[in-house]
Design a protein around this motif. Sequence first.
Motif: not given
Length: 298
Positions: A181-184, A226-228, A233-234
């Motif tokens: 996700a962009p903010d992960a 989970a990544a979403v 990162a996955a």
Amino acid sequence: MTVQKFTGAGPLDWDDLRVFLELARAGSLSAAARRLRLSHATVGRRLAALEESLGRTLMERRPDGYVLTEEGEGVRALAEAMDERAQAIRRREGGQAGAEAGLGGTVRLTMTQALADRFVIPRLGALRRAHPGLDLEVIADNRTLSLARREADLAIRLARPQRGDLVGRRLATLAYGLYAAPDASDALVAYDETMAELPEALWLARHCAGRRVAFRSNSVQGQLAAAVAGFGAALLPCLLADGVLGLERCPQPGPPLNREAWLLVHRDRCEVPRVRAVIEHLVAIFTDERPRLEGDRP
């Protein structure tokens, strides 16, 4: 219908062979009974009658179901051939309606859950339209089901075949990428320890060592979710992750990971018409979708 027994001691009942064949395909009394619309006792009785008539043990009962003996494998091959001829006679007698119906019978196909749900099953419509009498049983599971023991007719696996009695065809090369996700955060989403020997897990251990693992799962689709959700990162198949809202592909710290998808079939099943029809359809859809599988486009 009767057929001559191998020992010459009298005729066999085709119904016994038909029940034996379905039990060999299904692997359990309950599954065979459901398909044949018979009771468990009737299926067991038919098997016992066939074994007594032949004077051979055809199947062994184990905790996980029924398994063919060496003698049973031979009888199954003959029964399969008889079943194919019987279906051909029915189609011929059916005239135009039979020709339109195409092939009949059941083909069992096994692959991983993610590949089945997100790629293969949505593309089986053309096969259904071409052969409406063909029944498919897709076993979406990460377990390695045995083609030799007839737990499935066909298997799609992410490894080259090792057994000499299996015929394999490479379907495609599956590309993998890191998605987040962009903010992960800089954390990772990874497999649990039961999957530590998978190429994906080994790649992460080699190229992302030292990074925190914030989420673990033995499910690829679970890792995608989970990544979403922002856990990190996955490392995911591009066919699964490209185009998913809320995910973007990240720069990779190492060389790209690719895995080969192979279509496997037992040697004595290659030319069974209904199995051949499914093989041809699967080869076609993987060929048509090769750019997506190789990560060239969403």
